[in-house]
Design a protein around this motif. Sequence first.
Motif, PDB file in Angstrom:
ATOM      1  N   MET A  91      12.320   0.670  -1.868  1.00 54.07           N
ATOM      2  CA  MET A  91      11.917   1.048  -3.212  1.00 54.07           C
ATOM      3  C   MET A  91      10.881   0.150  -3.599  1.00 54.07           C
ATOM      4  SD  MET A  91      13.901   2.421  -6.379  1.00 54.07           S
ATOM      5  CE  MET A  91      14.865   3.192  -5.550  1.00 54.07           C
ATOM      6  N   ILE A  92      11.184  -1.310  -3.383  1.00 57.44           N
ATOM      7  CA  ILE A  92      10.246  -2.335  -4.182  1.00 57.44           C
ATOM      8  C   ILE A  92       9.038  -2.325  -3.384  1.00 57.44           C
ATOM      9  CG2 ILE A  92      10.101  -4.930  -4.203  1.00 57.44           C
ATOM     10  CD1 ILE A  92      12.906  -4.810  -4.522  1.00 57.44           C
ATOM     11  N   VAL A  93       8.741  -2.159  -2.315  1.00 63.18           N
ATOM     12  CA  VAL A  93       7.489  -1.995  -1.291  1.00 63.18           C
ATOM     13  C   VAL A  93       6.923  -0.786  -1.659  1.00 63.18           C
ATOM     14  CG1 VAL A  93       6.492  -1.921   0.901  1.00 63.18           C
ATOM     15  CG2 VAL A  93       8.713  -3.112   0.654  1.00 63.18           C
ATOM     16  N   LEU A  94       7.412   0.161  -1.896  1.00 69.87           N
ATOM     17  CA  LEU A  94       6.706   1.400  -2.264  1.00 69.87           C
ATOM     18  C   LEU A  94       6.321   1.323  -3.569  1.00 69.87           C
ATOM     19  CD1 LEU A  94       6.123   4.347  -1.606  1.00 69.87           C
ATOM     20  CD2 LEU A  94       8.086   5.037  -2.670  1.00 69.87           C
ATOM     21  N   GLY A  95       6.983   0.494  -4.413  1.00 70.22           N
ATOM     22  CA  GLY A  95       6.432   0.373  -5.873  1.00 70.22           C
ATOM     23  C   GLY A  95       5.237  -0.539  -5.841  1.00 70.22           C
ATOM     24  N   VAL A  96       5.368  -1.534  -5.052  1.00 72.46           N
ATOM     25  CA  VAL A  96       4.171  -2.515  -4.934  1.00 72.46           C
ATOM     26  C   VAL A  96       2.928  -1.858  -4.387  1.00 72.46           C
ATOM     27  CG1 VAL A  96       3.290  -4.678  -3.718  1.00 72.46           C
ATOM     28  CG2 VAL A  96       5.399  -4.361  -4.846  1.00 72.46           C
ATOM     29  N   ILE A  97       3.097  -0.848  -3.415  1.00 66.84           N
ATOM     30  CA  ILE A  97       1.893  -0.202  -2.804  1.00 66.84           C
ATOM     31  C   ILE A  97       1.235   0.716  -3.822  1.00 66.84           C
ATOM     32  CG2 ILE A  97       1.404   1.625  -1.094  1.00 66.84           C
ATOM     33  CD1 ILE A  97       3.484   0.054   0.567  1.00 66.84           C
ATOM     34  N   LEU A  98       2.202   1.587  -4.318  1.00 61.85           N
ATOM     35  CA  LEU A  98       1.557   2.420  -5.561  1.00 61.85           C
ATOM     36  C   LEU A  98       0.768   1.508  -6.731  1.00 61.85           C
ATOM     37  CD1 LEU A  98       4.508   5.215  -5.731  1.00 61.85           C
ATOM     38  CD2 LEU A  98       2.138   5.269  -4.629  1.00 61.85           C
ATOM     39  N   LEU A  99       1.577   0.523  -7.087  1.00 54.82           N
ATOM     40  CA  LEU A  99       1.037  -0.326  -8.125  1.00 54.82           C
ATOM     41  C   LEU A  99      -0.447  -0.719  -7.652  1.00 54.82           C
ATOM     42  CD1 LEU A  99       1.781  -1.723 -10.869  1.00 54.82           C
ATOM     43  CD2 LEU A  99       2.376  -3.325  -9.778  1.00 54.82           C
ATOM     44  N   ILE A 100      -0.623  -1.252  -6.649  1.00 58.02           N
ATOM     45  CA  ILE A 100      -1.811  -1.790  -6.004  1.00 58.02           C
ATOM     46  C   ILE A 100      -2.874  -0.505  -5.992  1.00 58.02           C
ATOM     47  CG2 ILE A 100      -3.106  -3.008  -4.109  1.00 58.02           C
ATOM     48  CD1 ILE A 100      -0.504  -4.649  -3.829  1.00 58.02           C
ATOM     49  N   ILE A 101      -2.502   0.457  -5.287  1.00 52.56           N
ATOM     50  CA  ILE A 101      -3.425   1.442  -5.339  1.00 52.56           C
ATOM     51  C   ILE A 101      -3.889   2.381  -6.660  1.00 52.56           C
ATOM     52  CG2 ILE A 101      -3.586   4.090  -4.416  1.00 52.56           C
ATOM     53  CD1 ILE A 101      -1.917   3.303  -2.074  1.00 52.56           C
ATOM     54  N   GLY A 102      -2.856   2.237  -7.588  1.00 52.89           N
ATOM     55  CA  GLY A 102      -3.197   2.808  -8.822  1.00 52.89           C
ATOM     56  C   GLY A 102      -4.108   1.834  -9.453  1.00 52.89           C
ATOM     57  N   LEU A 103      -4.077   0.302  -9.431  1.00 52.78           N
ATOM     58  CA  LEU A 103      -4.948  -0.555 -10.021  1.00 52.78           C
ATOM     59  C   LEU A 103      -6.436  -0.555  -9.252  1.00 52.78           C
ATOM     60  CD1 LEU A 103      -2.605  -3.778 -10.634  1.00 52.78           C
ATOM     61  CD2 LEU A 103      -3.449  -2.045 -12.221  1.00 52.78           C
ATOM     62  N   LEU A 104      -6.537  -0.430  -8.113  1.00 52.75           N
ATOM     63  CA  LEU A 104      -7.646  -0.310  -7.324  1.00 52.75           C
ATOM     64  C   LEU A 104      -8.493   1.003  -7.449  1.00 52.75           C
ATOM     65  CD1 LEU A 104      -6.534  -1.808  -3.791  1.00 52.75           C
ATOM     66  CD2 LEU A 104      -7.702  -2.937  -5.739  1.00 52.75           C
ATOM     67  N   VAL A 105      -7.721   1.995  -7.804  1.00 54.85           N
ATOM     68  CA  VAL A 105      -8.398   3.445  -7.714  1.00 54.85           C
ATOM     69  C   VAL A 105      -8.498   3.696  -9.400  1.00 54.85           C
ATOM     70  CG1 VAL A 105      -8.179   5.837  -7.443  1.00 54.85           C
ATOM     71  CG2 VAL A 105      -7.384   4.315  -5.713  1.00 54.85           C
ATOM     72  N   GLY A 106      -7.882   2.908 -10.335  1.00 52.07           N
ATOM     73  CA  GLY A 106      -7.952   3.388 -11.778  1.00 52.07           C
ATOM     74  C   GLY A 106      -7.262   4.651 -12.120  1.00 52.07           C
ATOM     75  N   ILE A 107      -6.060   4.893 -11.304  1.00 52.96           N
ATOM     76  CA  ILE A 107      -5.298   6.145 -11.719  1.00 52.96           C
ATOM     77  C   ILE A 107      -3.982   5.375 -12.393  1.00 52.96           C
ATOM     78  CG2 ILE A 107      -3.915   8.038 -10.950  1.00 52.96           C
ATOM     79  CD1 ILE A 107      -5.655   8.183  -8.422  1.00 52.96           C
ATOM     80  N   SER A 108      -3.940   5.633 -13.843  1.00 52.75           N
ATOM     81  CA  SER A 108      -2.559   5.265 -14.528  1.00 52.75           C
ATOM     82  C   SER A 108      -1.416   5.695 -14.184  1.00 52.75           C
ATOM     83  CB  SER A 108      -2.974   5.430 -16.082  1.00 52.75           C
ATOM     84  OG  SER A 108      -3.074   6.607 -16.509  1.00 52.75           O
ATOM     85  N   LEU A 109      -1.555   6.832 -13.840  1.00 47.04           N
ATOM     86  CA  LEU A 109      -0.025   7.449 -13.317  1.00 47.04           C
ATOM     87  C   LEU A 109       0.334   6.909 -12.207  1.00 47.04           C
ATOM     88  CD1 LEU A 109       1.948   9.778 -13.650  1.00 47.04           C
ATOM     89  CD2 LEU A 109       0.532  11.079 -12.282  1.00 47.04           C
ATOM     90  N   LEU A 110      -0.210   6.559 -11.158  1.00 47.59           N
ATOM     91  CA  LEU A 110       0.279   5.676 -10.056  1.00 47.59           C
ATOM     92  C   LEU A 110       0.681   4.381 -10.426  1.00 47.59           C
ATOM     93  CD1 LEU A 110      -2.171   6.614  -7.153  1.00 47.59           C
ATOM     94  CD2 LEU A 110       0.279   7.019  -7.352  1.00 47.59           C
TER      95      LEU A 110
END
Length: 51
Positions: free
Chosen positions: A1-20
Amino acid sequence: MIVLGVILLIIGLLVGISLLTTIGGVLLVVGAVLWILGATGHAIGGRKHFF
Protein backbone atom coordinates in the motif's frame (compact mmCIF):
# COMPACT_ATOMS: atom_id res chain seq x y z
CA MET A 1 0.00 0.00 0.00
CA ILE A 2 2.88 2.33 0.75
CA VAL A 3 4.57 1.58 -2.57
CA LEU A 4 1.34 2.13 -4.50
CA GLY A 5 0.83 5.42 -2.66
CA VAL A 6 4.31 6.62 -3.56
CA ILE A 7 3.86 5.63 -7.21
CA LEU A 8 0.51 7.41 -7.48
CA LEU A 9 1.90 10.45 -5.67
CA ILE A 10 4.85 10.74 -8.06
CA ILE A 11 2.70 10.20 -11.16
CA GLY A 12 0.19 12.76 -9.91
CA LEU A 13 2.91 15.34 -9.32
CA LEU A 14 4.61 14.73 -12.67
CA VAL A 15 1.43 14.74 -14.75
CA GLY A 16 -0.33 17.42 -12.73
CA ILE A 17 -3.45 15.42 -11.84
CA SER A 18 -4.48 16.46 -8.35
CA LEU A 19 -6.77 13.46 -7.88
CA LEU A 20 -3.85 11.02 -8.23
CA THR A 21 -1.78 13.14 -5.84
CA THR A 22 -4.56 13.08 -3.25
CA ILE A 23 -5.18 9.34 -3.55
CA GLY A 24 -1.45 8.64 -3.42
CA GLY A 25 -1.05 10.76 -0.28
CA VAL A 26 -3.97 9.06 1.44
CA LEU A 27 -2.67 5.58 0.57
CA LEU A 28 0.79 6.54 1.78
CA VAL A 29 -0.50 7.78 5.14
CA VAL A 30 -2.87 4.85 5.69
CA GLY A 31 -0.17 2.34 4.76
CA ALA A 32 2.31 3.97 7.13
CA VAL A 33 -0.20 3.96 10.01
CA LEU A 34 -1.07 0.30 9.43
CA TRP A 35 2.61 -0.58 9.22
CA ILE A 36 3.40 1.21 12.49
CA LEU A 37 0.44 -0.38 14.30
CA GLY A 38 1.41 -3.81 13.01
CA ALA A 39 5.03 -3.33 14.04
CA THR A 40 4.04 -2.41 17.60
CA GLY A 41 2.01 -5.60 17.99
CA HIS A 42 -1.54 -4.27 17.74
CA ALA A 43 -3.97 -6.59 16.01
CA ILE A 44 -5.34 -5.06 12.80
CA GLY A 45 -8.41 -6.73 11.35
CA GLY A 46 -7.83 -9.81 13.47
CA ARG A 47 -4.20 -10.18 12.38
CA LYS A 48 -1.07 -9.55 14.40
CA HIS A 49 0.91 -8.41 11.35
CA PHE A 50 -0.15 -6.31 8.38
CA PHE A 51 1.73 -7.12 5.20
